[in-house]
Design a protein around this motif. Structure first.
Motif, short mmCIF file in Angstrom:
data_model
loop_
_atom_site.label_atom_id
_atom_site.label_comp_id
_atom_site.label_asym_id
_atom_site.label_seq_id
_atom_site.Cartn_x
_atom_site.Cartn_y
_atom_site.Cartn_z
N HIS B 38 -3.66 -41.90 43.91
CA HIS B 38 -2.36 -41.21 44.03
C HIS B 38 -2.12 -40.95 45.51
O HIS B 38 -3.06 -40.62 46.24
N GLY B 39 -0.87 -41.10 45.96
CA GLY B 39 -0.59 -40.93 47.38
C GLY B 39 -1.50 -41.80 48.21
O GLY B 39 -1.66 -43.00 47.94
N ARG B 40 -2.14 -41.20 49.19
CA ARG B 40 -3.07 -41.96 50.03
C ARG B 40 -4.51 -41.82 49.55
O ARG B 40 -5.43 -42.31 50.20
N ALA B 68 -11.70 -30.27 45.26
CA ALA B 68 -10.27 -30.38 45.57
C ALA B 68 -9.75 -31.78 45.23
O ALA B 68 -8.69 -31.94 44.59
N VAL B 71 -9.68 -32.28 41.46
CA VAL B 71 -8.56 -31.59 40.81
C VAL B 71 -7.30 -32.48 40.87
O VAL B 71 -6.57 -32.63 39.87
N LEU B 72 -7.05 -33.07 42.02
CA LEU B 72 -5.86 -33.94 42.15
C LEU B 72 -6.03 -35.24 41.36
O LEU B 72 -5.05 -35.81 40.87
N ARG B 74 -7.03 -35.50 38.52
CA ARG B 74 -6.67 -35.29 37.11
C ARG B 74 -5.32 -35.90 36.77
O ARG B 74 -5.03 -36.17 35.61
N TYR B 75 -4.48 -36.10 37.80
CA TYR B 75 -3.16 -36.67 37.54
C TYR B 75 -3.17 -38.19 37.39
O TYR B 75 -2.15 -38.78 37.07
N ILE B 122 -4.31 -35.15 30.92
CA ILE B 122 -3.11 -35.91 30.53
C ILE B 122 -2.54 -36.48 31.82
O ILE B 122 -1.66 -35.88 32.44
N ASP B 124 -0.66 -38.84 34.71
CA ASP B 124 0.65 -39.47 34.82
C ASP B 124 0.50 -40.94 34.39
O ASP B 124 -0.34 -41.65 34.93
N SER B 126 2.15 -43.65 34.90
CA SER B 126 2.31 -44.71 35.89
C SER B 126 1.12 -44.77 36.84
O SER B 126 0.66 -45.85 37.21
N LEU B 127 0.60 -43.60 37.23
CA LEU B 127 -0.57 -43.60 38.11
C LEU B 127 -1.78 -44.18 37.39
O LEU B 127 -2.53 -44.99 37.93
N ARG B 130 -1.62 -47.94 37.07
CA ARG B 130 -1.92 -48.65 38.32
C ARG B 130 -3.42 -48.71 38.56
O ARG B 130 -3.95 -49.72 39.00
#
Lengths: 410, 140
Positions: B38-40, B68, B71-72, B74-75, B122, B124, B126-127, B130
């Motif tokens: 996700h992101g970078r 940290a 946690v991110l 998880r998306y 749960i 995203d 689309s992420l 990918r």
């Protein structure tokens, strides 16, 4: 508040979107892109039907260039033989000291840069085939006509004089700026030419702008190099605000600003320029150290970008920070991480439009209350619930609030 | 010097990857390192296991940073874990991981073990999709 939006290499599709086109006042085209992709950029810009201007980005030729880029070489072609000779083929580091810019070199550069912009509309004749192509792309998305029109030969809405960043009146670059303005004063239709006051020291801003000859266009642009409104102290923010407020005789456009600059509309700022998803501040001499905007999500009530996953975490902590723009809408925080690159840019423009409306609809005290509420909600409901290594610095909200209160008389 | 201790984060990742390949060879469909998520962000280790996509953030010492990032993650992943050298594990780390639904893998010479199971996320769609595509390409 007039919204100027800078066009980047990866932004063509975005600038064809009606959601963006309807929400900006001017498209700012970097001189580097206009020079490096001359035909494609001209065709794209002229077919866009948008009001536009070209930023000559002449500070790129100020100081040391360790690794000249191809776009340096292209833009140098519009700056006269002296600049071209110093840069050469761009294969080795070069240094542009103020002494490179002799009086003759400055006059030649100013004249050529102004001519390049003034004649930009006439490039439509040279790029007819590409115009057809770009007109077709625009028609597919925006439903505009595929027929050629005289509008495609329009000149830029503003013609910007070349400029150099300078620190004070004793800075040798300052005398080059004065000579640029003096040269522009003597050019035909001088009142069409807008000066750019670029200062490396915020306290010099007012003096620099007041030195702009009255013969030039009353709309002037400024750039305080390295001035990041989210990092600046209350004292520095107040200083900039006061200087802008004290210049009543000119319509001022900040070339790099954020929501704080939008708030400065209350102090008399006329326009704000920024990139599509970035460039709310810019350092010098690192002007050339840019690229495509990173994929970030603009959190409107925080007035800042965050990585999408971090933004989602923030919104899940307090739905107060959820965005209700057309793209985010009622789809909940999960939408934040699902936005694609171009959607993130569209979202930003929708947020910026919301911000401009917010400032237009509220007085300074109400805006200060808004910032106070955002800061409080974040500090209370979000910050304690973030993993300790996810740092989101929102202290600027309190600083901005303080500045707005000081000028509101509250 | 105690050579039971890894010298670098890379050594821990190598140990984890070997362990995953050996002990889970029947169920791990595809596995990759530094998988863009996700992101970078890039997950240190990601893998497809049965119908799920898992991510592991590995750190030698900075477990807070691992949490940290996890946690991110998880998306983008069905399960998000951190991987630490087993002797470095402390109660505080486990408590913090459990607070966020993050799993914990203890890594040691010759093996790795899920000590705290990760909650089902749960992500995203689309992420997640990918990531799956990237991992499936690695498996080809």
């Amino acid at each position: 508040m007039k919204h100027f939006l800078a066009y980047g290499n990866s932004d063509q599709a975005s600038f064809r979107e009606t959601t963006i086109r309807e929400r900006i006042d001017y498209m700012t085209v970097p001189g580097t892109i206009a020079a490096y992709y001359p035909d494609a950029t001209a065709a794209f810009v002229l077919s866009s039907k948008l009001d536009y201007l070209i930023d000559p980005r002449t500070p790129l030729f100020q100081g040391q260039i360790l690794q000249p880029k191809a776009s340096h070489v292209s833009l140098a072609g519009h700056m006269g033989s002296v600049v071209q000779d110093v840069l050469g083929d761009g294969s080795s580091p070069v240094r542009f000291s103020a002494s490179v810019y002799t009086d003759d070199a400055v006059r030649a550069m100013a004249s050529r840069i102004v001519d390049m912009q003034r004649n930009y509309g006439s490039r439509a004749d040279d790029v007819a085939e590409k115009l057809d192509y770009y007109r077709g792309l625009l028609a597919e998305v925006a439903g505009t006509s595929t027929a050629a029109s005289e509008e495609e030969g329009r000149p830029p809405s503003f013609v910007l004089a070349p400029y150099f960043a300078s620190e004070s009146p004793s800075d040798p670059w300052w005398s080059r700026n004065e000579l640029i303005w003096d040269t522009c004063k003597g050019l035909e239709s001088a009142s069409d030419i807008s000066a750019v006051a670029s200062v490396t020291n915020a306290s010099f801003l007012q003096q620099a702008i007041q030195a702009i000859p009255p013969e030039l266009n009353p709309t002037s642009f400024f750039w305080i190099t390295g001035f990041n409104e989210r990092q600046a102290s209350v004292a520095n923010l107040e200083q900039v605000w006061q200087q802008v407020a004290d210049i009543a005789e000119r319509k001022l456009v900040n070339l790099y600003g954020s929501f704080f600059s939008i708030c400065m509309e209350k102090g008399g700022l006329w326009g704000l320029n920024n990139g599509l998803g970035y460039s709310e501040s810019r350092s010098w001499p690192e002007l050339s150290a840019t690229g495509a905007a990173p994929a970030r999500y603009y959190v409107p009530r925080l007035h800042m970008y965050l990585p999408p996953a971090t933004a989602r975490l923030v919104i899940e902590s307090d739905s107060f920070f959820a965005c209700d723009c057309n793209l985010c809408g009622a789809q909940g925080p999960q939408r934040v991480t699902g936005l694609r690159y171009h959607e993130l840019k569209h979202h930003f423009v929708l947020c910026r439009t919301w911000e401009i409306g917010l400032v237009g609809d509220n007085d300074l005290n109400e805006l200060a209350n808004h910032l106070q509420e955002s800061a409080f909600r974040f500090e209370t409901n979000v910050a304690p619930n973030l993993p300790s290594r996810i740092r989101v610095d929102t202290a600027f909200l309190r600083r901005w609030e303080s500045v707005l209160r000081s000028f509101s008389g509250a | 010097m105690n050579r039971q201790q890894p010298r670098t984060e890379r050594e821990i990742v190598d140990t984890l990857v070997s362990a995953l390949r050996e002990s889970l060879s029947s169920t791990v469909i595809a596995l990759g390192r530094e998988i863009s998520s996700h992101g970078r962000a890039r997950a240190d280790v990601a893998f497809l296991i049965d119908d799920e996509v898992w991510a592991v953030e590995v750190k030698k010492t900075d477990w807070r940073r691992a949490i940290a990032q996890a946690v991110l993650n998880r998306y983008a992943f069905d399960r998000s874990l951190i991987g630490l050298w087993r002797t470095e594990l402390e109660e505080e780390i486990v408590d913090e991981a459990e607070r966020w639904g993050i799993g914990v893998i203890g890594i040691q010479p010759g093996g790795a073990e899920v000590l705290i199971p990760a909650a089902q996320n749960i992500p995203d769609p689309s992420l997640r999709d990918r990531v799956v595509v990237r991992l499936e390409r690695l498996a080809e």
